[in-house]
Design a protein around this motif. Structure first.
Motif, PDB file in Angstrom:
ATOM      1  N   HIS A   1       0.826  -1.215   0.000  1.00 41.30           N
ATOM      2  CA  HIS A   1       0.000   0.000   0.000  1.00 41.30           C
ATOM      3  C   HIS A   1       0.860   1.265   0.000  1.00 41.30           C
ATOM      4  CE1 HIS A   1      -3.324   2.662   0.868  1.00 41.30           C
ATOM      5  NE2 HIS A   1      -2.632   3.164   1.865  1.00 41.30           N
ATOM      6  N   ALA A   2       1.944   1.254   0.768  1.00 41.84           N
ATOM      7  CA  ALA A   2       2.783   2.445   0.907  1.00 41.84           C
ATOM      8  C   ALA A   2       3.581   2.774  -0.356  1.00 41.84           C
ATOM      9  CB  ALA A   2       3.745   2.274   2.085  1.00 41.84           C
ATOM     10  N   THR A   3       3.830   1.791  -1.211  1.00 42.17           N
ATOM     11  CA  THR A   3       4.661   2.053  -2.388  1.00 42.17           C
ATOM     12  C   THR A   3       3.862   2.132  -3.688  1.00 42.17           C
ATOM     13  OG1 THR A   3       5.141  -0.312  -2.711  1.00 42.17           O
ATOM     14  CG2 THR A   3       6.693   0.968  -1.350  1.00 42.17           C
ATOM     15  N   LYS A   4       2.543   2.046  -3.581  1.00 44.70           N
ATOM     16  CA  LYS A   4       1.711   2.118  -4.783  1.00 44.70           C
ATOM     17  C   LYS A   4       1.050   3.486  -4.903  1.00 44.70           C
ATOM     18  CE  LYS A   4      -1.060  -1.457  -4.418  1.00 44.70           C
ATOM     19  NZ  LYS A   4      -1.808  -2.720  -4.492  1.00 44.70           N
ATOM     20  N   SER A   5       0.806   3.888  -6.124  1.00 40.62           N
ATOM     21  CA  SER A   5       0.074   5.128  -6.377  1.00 40.62           C
ATOM     22  C   SER A   5      -1.394   4.914  -6.020  1.00 40.62           C
ATOM     23  CB  SER A   5       0.188   5.529  -7.846  1.00 40.62           C
ATOM     24  OG  SER A   5       1.527   5.835  -8.162  1.00 40.62           O
ATOM     25  N   ASN A   6      -2.093   6.018  -5.776  1.00 39.59           N
ATOM     26  CA  ASN A   6      -3.531   5.948  -5.542  1.00 39.59           C
ATOM     27  C   ASN A   6      -4.199   7.107  -6.284  1.00 39.59           C
ATOM     28  OD1 ASN A   6      -3.463   8.319  -3.833  1.00 39.59           O
ATOM     29  ND2 ASN A   6      -2.786   7.001  -2.143  1.00 39.59           N
ATOM     30  N   GLN A   7      -5.479   7.323  -6.069  1.00 38.26           N
ATOM     31  CA  GLN A   7      -6.174   8.361  -6.837  1.00 38.26           C
ATOM     32  C   GLN A   7      -5.704   9.768  -6.498  1.00 38.26           C
ATOM     33  OE1 GLN A   7     -10.107   7.186  -5.477  1.00 38.26           O
ATOM     34  NE2 GLN A   7     -10.375   9.173  -4.469  1.00 38.26           N
ATOM     35  N   TRP A   8      -5.078   9.974  -5.338  1.00 39.40           N
ATOM     36  CA  TRP A   8      -4.638  11.306  -4.927  1.00 39.40           C
ATOM     37  C   TRP A   8      -3.144  11.537  -5.121  1.00 39.40           C
ATOM     38  CZ3 TRP A   8      -7.577   8.194  -1.585  1.00 39.40           C
ATOM     39  CH2 TRP A   8      -8.927   8.547  -1.530  1.00 39.40           C
ATOM     40  N   TRP A   9      -2.350  10.474  -4.933  1.00 43.60           N
ATOM     41  CA  TRP A   9      -0.893  10.624  -4.946  1.00 43.60           C
ATOM     42  C   TRP A   9      -0.245   9.583  -5.844  1.00 43.60           C
ATOM     43  CZ3 TRP A   9       0.357  14.994  -2.749  1.00 43.60           C
ATOM     44  CH2 TRP A   9      -0.453  15.503  -1.742  1.00 43.60           C
ATOM     45  N   ARG A  10       0.726  10.051  -6.612  1.00 47.44           N
ATOM     46  CA  ARG A  10       1.520   9.160  -7.466  1.00 47.44           C
ATOM     47  C   ARG A  10       2.816   8.840  -6.732  1.00 47.44           C
ATOM     48  NH1 ARG A  10       5.042  10.779 -11.555  1.00 47.44           N
ATOM     49  NH2 ARG A  10       4.190  12.874 -11.353  1.00 47.44           N
ATOM     50  N   ALA A  11       3.143   7.568  -6.655  1.00 45.11           N
ATOM     51  CA  ALA A  11       4.402   7.141  -6.042  1.00 45.11           C
ATOM     52  C   ALA A  11       5.513   7.291  -7.085  1.00 45.11           C
ATOM     53  CB  ALA A  11       4.301   5.698  -5.577  1.00 45.11           C
ATOM     54  N   THR A  12       6.577   8.024  -6.712  1.00 44.29           N
ATOM     55  CA  THR A  12       7.675   8.271  -7.645  1.00 44.29           C
ATOM     56  C   THR A  12       9.001   7.957  -6.968  1.00 44.29           C
ATOM     57  OG1 THR A  12       7.985  10.575  -6.978  1.00 44.29           O
ATOM     58  CG2 THR A  12       6.378  10.148  -8.736  1.00 44.29           C
ATOM     59  N   ASN A  13      10.051   7.933  -7.761  1.00 46.64           N
ATOM     60  CA  ASN A  13      11.427   7.776  -7.275  1.00 46.64           C
ATOM     61  C   ASN A  13      11.594   6.567  -6.362  1.00 46.64           C
ATOM     62  OD1 ASN A  13      12.007  10.170  -8.618  1.00 46.64           O
ATOM     63  ND2 ASN A  13      11.679  11.407  -6.798  1.00 46.64           N
ATOM     64  N   LYS A  14      10.968   5.459  -6.712  1.00 44.37           N
ATOM     65  CA  LYS A  14      11.067   4.258  -5.874  1.00 44.37           C
ATOM     66  C   LYS A  14      12.517   3.787  -5.812  1.00 44.37           C
ATOM     67  CE  LYS A  14       7.865   1.236  -6.316  1.00 44.37           C
ATOM     68  NZ  LYS A  14       7.034   0.145  -6.841  1.00 44.37           N
ATOM     69  N   MET A  15      12.955   3.489  -4.603  1.00 46.83           N
ATOM     70  CA  MET A  15      14.306   2.962  -4.433  1.00 46.83           C
ATOM     71  C   MET A  15      14.347   2.016  -3.249  1.00 46.83           C
ATOM     72  SD  MET A  15      16.502   6.055  -2.682  1.00 46.83           S
ATOM     73  CE  MET A  15      16.296   7.105  -4.080  1.00 46.83           C
ATOM     74  N   ARG A  16      15.286   1.117  -3.294  1.00 45.92           N
ATOM     75  CA  ARG A  16      15.483   0.193  -2.186  1.00 45.92           C
ATOM     76  C   ARG A  16      16.727   0.614  -1.416  1.00 45.92           C
ATOM     77  NH1 ARG A  16      15.753  -6.405  -2.243  1.00 45.92           N
ATOM     78  NH2 ARG A  16      15.872  -6.595   0.021  1.00 45.92           N
TER      79      ARG A  16
END
Length: 166
Positions: free
Chosen positions: A137-152
């Motif tokens: 849930h924390a790393t996926k986009s939703n209708q309000w916010w786009r998840a960007t710059n994903k890194m491990r």
């Protein structure tokens, strides 16, 4: 160009003011408790990333604008945003580590102090959310916010949040 430089200067002063207000012993304990519960055993860079996620939330329009409100924010389910605060076993572990001044406790406090006093840079560059597995849930986009710059970093996946258009 001069107007741009004035804006950058004003933003720099705001960042210094916010970080200056965050650099206190009480805040080291607050953030350290979250870092300890969420990232103990992680490399220092991972603990710093978790601490920065708190600061990044303070500066993000989607979250409260002060440290305690961010750390103790509750979800609609009633639990804390930072799950570790809901677990009695984590609270016991924190209290024991603090009492015995263990390496894990000292590392969590060091990561918190380094971030809150701006001694280290943000390895995530903006992350407000993270998870131990991906996708979650924390790393996926939703209708309000786009998840960007994903890194491990270590065993966590970090993402920045950008408001969706539309």
């Amino acid at each position: 160009m001069q107007q741009f430089q004035l804006i950058v200067c004003a933003l720099s002063l705001l960042v210094l003011k916010v970080f200056g207000q965050l650099c206190t012993n009480a805040n080291f304990q607050t953030v350290g408790r979250v870092v300890f519960g969420e990232a103990r055993g992680e490399p220092m860079r991972g603990q710093i990333a978790v601490a920065y996620s708190i600061v990044n939330r303070i500066n993000h329009e989607g979250y409260p604008n002060n440290l305690n409100s961010v750390v103790y924010q509750r979800m609609s389910s009633g639990g804390y945003q930072y799950e570790t605060l809901d677990l009695a076993s984590h609270t016991r572990a924190w209290n024991d580590a603090k009492k015995r001044n263990t390496r894990e406790y000292r590392n969590a406090i060091k990561a918190s102090r380094d971030v809150l006093c701006r001694r280290v840079s943000d390895p995530t560059r903006c992350a407000t959310d993270y998870c131990a597995f991906d996708p979650c849930h924390a790393t996926k986009s939703n209708q309000w916010w786009r998840a960007t710059n994903k890194m491990r970093i270590g065993n966590h996946y970090f993402v920045c949040r950008v408001r969706t258009s539309g």
